[in-house]
Structures are given as structure tokens and as C-alpha cells.
Design a protein around this motif. Structure first.
Motif: not given
Ligand code: 5AD
Ligand code: SF4
Length: 474
Positions: A82, A195, A336-337, A367-368, A370, A372
Motif C-alpha cells: 500500500r 489490485y 483481510d478486507i 484496508f482502504i 490503495s 498500485r
Molecule cells: N490496496 C489495499 N490493500 C491491499 N492489499 C493488497 N493489495 C492492496 C491494495 N492495493 C491487502 C489485501 C491483502 C493484504 C496483505 O493486503 O487485503 O490480503
């Protein structure tokens, strides 16, 4: 034939020779034993890599410190998952500019997932001229050679080969803890969730030989390790590149059959290939902790498709329900979400809320989204503003807090065999222990219990932890 490239023994020995060369340079250059500071960001895979980095540094003659300004070598092992993690790295590396100016004999190095992206390495090259060494995820085992070059050449060293990745066995390791060990079983990821940057920076999936892993586990147990966590980006894909093929469930069964008093954990599992066989091995082997970390990312099947996750909401729930059927109350589930994937609407986010309500996870990592650079999702329309996504994630966190507190209530009076991890927070003589299912119980005890398994009865469920008492000293 094995499909993965394995670093030859001769190459590993060559690195051993470079350890001696580094030793001879640093013992002349610095007064006394120079200290190294290894700063680790991100997931357990990075923590495990840092333990290998420290193992190699110890062989080269470095001691260790947590204080950057006491170190002659500072290594940032970075995370790219992130943007927030990347910003922290730039801030912390930037903060060393004047330290390096005042101490030109200090070496500053950056490695890990973030550095494996060309645009980041370019930015370090241009804007952080005081960074001496940058190396990618595929050449960690070459640290002795790279550090030797950084110490003896006038030029900065950048070693970032773009490749599918290798397996390097026999690299020294210095573990952070003497009771809990990380044991990588595979590297890389082939899933390309839209993502995620990981497949671009960690290369293709490759598995260590089963026998090598089992031997390492046996040795850890003999050394007194009590908790071994098997690591991989997607452990359920373990063994697909091995000949003959060994499934993850089979590997787990073989490790659980080793003699000794220990627990095995594993992470991370991908729902799309979480097999019945794996859940059955989990349920039937006493030494496998009944904890399943199964990231679902989003509760809407439409969004899951856009994420390229390879399962629907219903298929995810089917896995969860099978696991619950096999393991009942003993099972602890975590996940994870990602909130606010491009194009996700509030109604779809509500499907995440309803899934969380239905499953009753022990805890969640939220997580919001992000963006990449270089991933397909970063090119998608993303109309929902960040502030709105922040409100959504607030709703999700509040819901989980309520569920976590409710979950704990049902444990009043239960007795658990738990692993004592360290000092507690409830009071001076409180210690903290973890059940197989990852519940935290605090109880009154003494230092000598740390690192052992003990039998504890829950006396009072609080909001986040359970309060208990030691009923039998093992
Ligand atoms: N943005 C937000 N969260 C992410 N994860 C992976 N890539 C992103 C992203 N681009 C989160 C996922 C994954 C965890 C390790 O990080 O939920 O399971
Ligand atoms: Fe990223 Fe998906 Fe691979 Fe996990 S499975 S590392 S989220 S691409």
C-alpha cells in the motif's frame, strides 16, 4: 524435473567467501564490532527475509542495534502493498540524510518489494544520493557480495534483476525469537489479483522441497521452538512446481507428525484453492492450530470478479461452513478486507458487512484500497472519494468490534492449553497467553512461564482479551 531454479551450492559458498572479505574490510575500517540496524516493514515474509539478512550480517561480523544512529549499516527492508507503507519508507530514509553527511563511513541500504519496482529504484537513485546500496527481492542471498561492492567501490550499487525468482537454500538465519519461528515454504504469487503488486515484485510461485522444510521444522523443534508458522503468499498452491507433487495438506500432515511439543500455524491461504483435504488435516492433527486466516477481500461476487479472485461469495462461505462443520467452536477465523475497490458501490460494500456479520471472525485486517502503479485496478475508474471510503471502513471496524466482544463472551469458564507469549497489559504481574485459535488470555503468573504451554481457565471475558487463571502448571 523440477521447474524452479535453485541457487547452486557453489554460489552459496561464493557468498560465504564474500562474508569473510566483508569481515576483513569492516574490521579495518571501524573501531570495534560495527553494528547493523535492520528495519523491516510489511508482512511476515519480509520478517523472515530480514532474519536471513541478519544471519548473513552476523557471519560477516556485524552486531545489531535498534538505534539507527548507532549503526554503521542501516538496511530498510521495504513493503509495496500500500502507498502508506511506501510513504513511511521515503520519510524514514530521507531522515538519515544528515546522519550520513556527518558519518560518511555509514552504509545505507534499501531492499524488499518496494525496491523491486523500477520507478521506486529510479527515485532513490535521483533523490536519495546518500543511499549506497539497493537490491531487489530475488538477490537477498547475494547480500555479502553486494555489501562488499558497496564498501569497496566508489560507485553506488543497484542490483535489481527482473526475473521469475529462485530458491536459495543454506543461507544463514538469525531468528528474532527463540520460541516462535517463521518457516517459509514457498515464494512468489501467480494469482494476479487486479489490485495487488505482489506478483510483480516477488516473482512466480516456487516451492521449497518438502524434505528440506520438514528437516528444518525438525531442527527447530529440537532447538526448543514451540510455534512454527509456515509462510507463503498463497500456501495452498504449495508444491504445484514439485516433482513428484506434494500438496500443502500433505506437507502439513507430515510436519504435524513430527515428535515434540509444538504447534504449527500457516499463512496465507487463498479461498480459491482451500481444499477439503487441507481443512480435514487441520481438524484431525492436534499439533495444527485451529486458526484459519482466509482473506475474502470483499463480500460482493461482482467486485470479487473485478478483483480476479477466482471465487464467489457463495464459494467462500462454502469453505467457511465446511471448516466450521469440522472444527466447531475450536476454530478461529480471521480475514483481510479491501474497502473501496475501484467501482465498488455502497450496496456492494454492504455485502461485505453482511458477510462479516454471518461468519463471525475473531479479528480482521481492513484496508482502504490503495492504487498500485502497473496493476490493472490502478487503470480502473475510481469515482468514490477517499473520505467516503474512510466512512465505510469505520462502519466495518465498528461492526467487527461489536462481534469480537460478543465472541469473547461465550468463552467464560472454558479451559485452554495456551502458549505464554510475554508480559500482559492488565497489571504488573499479568502475563499474556495465546490459544490455538488466536484468542488472547491474560492471567497472573511469573516470568518463568514465558515460552511454555500452560492450562488456563477463562474467568472473565473483557472487550478485546479474556481474563483467566492458571489452573495447572505444566
Ligand atoms: N490496496 C489495499 N490493500 C491491499 N492489499 C493488497 N493489495 C492492496 C491494495 N492495493 C491487502 C489485501 C491483502 C493484504 C496483505 O493486503 O487485503 O490480503
Ligand atoms: Fe496479492 Fe492476490 Fe497474490 Fe495475495 S493472492 S499476494 S492478494 S495477487
Amino acid at each position: 524435473m523440477r521447474k524452479t531454479s535453485v541457487v547452486s551450492e557453489a554460489e552459496i559458498q561464493e557468498q560465504q567467501a564474500f562474508c569473510e572479505k566483508v569481515f576483513s574490510v569492516i574490521s579495518k575500517r571501524y573501531e570495534g564490532k560495527p553494528l547493523a540496524c535492520v528495519v523491516t516493514y510489511g508482512c511476515q515474509q519480509n520478517v523472515a527475509d530480514s532474519e536471513h539478512i541478519k544471519g548473513m550480517l552476523a557471519e560477516m561480523g556485524y552486531g545489531f542495534t535498534e538505534e539507527r544512529e548507532q549503526a554503521k549499516l542501516i538496511i530498510f527492508n521495504t513493503c509495496a502493498v500500500r502507498e502508506h507503507a511506501e510513504d513511511r519508507v521515503f520519510g524514514n530514509v530521507g531522515a538519515l540524510k544528515s546522519y550520513k553527511r556527518q558519518n560518511p563511513d555509514v552504509i545505507i541500504a534499501c531492499c524488499g518489494c518496494m525496491m523491486q519496482q523500477q520507478h521506486i529504484a529510479d527515485r532513490i537513485k535521483q533523490s536519495f544520493p546518500f543511499v549506497d546500496l539497493v537490491f531487489g527481492t530475488h538477490v537477498v542471498y547475494k547480500l555479502p557480495e553486494l555489501l562488499y561492492a558497496a564498501l569497496t567501490r566508489k560507485k553506488r550499487v543497484f542490483e535489481l534483476p527482473d526475473m521469475d525468482g529462485v530458491i536459495a537454500e543454506g543461507v544463514p538465519v538469525l531468528r528474532d525469537n527463540d520460541r516462535k519461528a517463521w518457516l517459509p515454504i514457498m515464494y512468489g504469487c501467480n494469482n494476479f489479483c487486479t489490485y495487488c503488486i505482489v506478483p510483480y515484485v516477488r516473482g512466480r510461485e516456487r516451492s521449497r522441497e518438502a524434505q528440506v522444510i520438514i528437516d528444518e521444522a525438525r531442527e527447530l523443534i529440537a532447538q526448543g521452538y514451540k510455534e512454527i508458522t509456515l509462510l507463503g503468499q498463497n500456501v495452498n498452491s504449495y508444491g504445484k512446481d514439485l516433482e513428484p507433487r506434494v500438496t500443502f495438506a500433505e506437507l502439513l500432515r507430515r510436519i504435524a507428525a513430527l515428535d515434540g511439543d509444538f504447534r504449527i500455524r500457516f499463512m496465507t491461504s487463498h479461498p480459491k484453492d482451500c481444499t477439503n483435504e487441507l481443512l480435514e488435516v487441520m481438524a484431525s492433527c492436534d499439533k495444527v492450530a485451529k486458526h484459519l486466516h482466509l482473506p475474502f477481500q470483499c463480500g460482493s461476487s461482482r467486485v470479487l470478479k473485478a478483483m480476479n479472485r477466482g471465487y464467489t461469495r457463495e464459494q467462500y462461505l462454502d469453505r467457511i461452513n465446511y471448516a466450521k462443520r469440522l472444527m466447531g467452536d475450536e476454530l478461529s477465523l480471521t480475514s483481510d478486507i479491501i474497502v473501496g475497490f475501484p467501482g465498488e458501490i455502497y450496496e456492494e460494500f454492504c455485502e461485505t458487512l453482511s458477510l462479516v456479520e454471518e461468519v463471525k471472525f475473531t479479528s480482521l485486517f481492513t484496508f482502504i484500497y490503495s492504487p498500485r502503479r502497473g496493476t490493472p485496478a490502478a487503470e480502473m475508474d475510481d469515482p468514490v472519494p477517499y473520505e467516503e471510503k474512510a466512512k465505510w471502513i469505520g462502519e466495518l471496524i465498528a461492526l467487527q468490534e461489536r462481534i469480537s466482544a460478543e465472541n469473547l463472551q461465550k468463552y467464560a469458564g472454558c479451559v485452554f492449553k495456551c502458549f505464554v507469549t510475554g508480559r500482559g497489559k492488565l497489571g504488573d504481574n499479568y502475563f499474556s497467553a495465546r490459544t490455538d485459535g488466536n484468542l488472547i488470555i491474560e492471567f497472573e503468573g511469573d516470568e518463568s512461564l514465558i515460552g511454555s504451554f500452560q492450562t488456563i481457565k477463562v474467568t472473565e471475558p473483557l472487550t478485546y482479551v479474556l481474563k483467566g487463571e492458571l489452573i495447572e502448571r505444566n
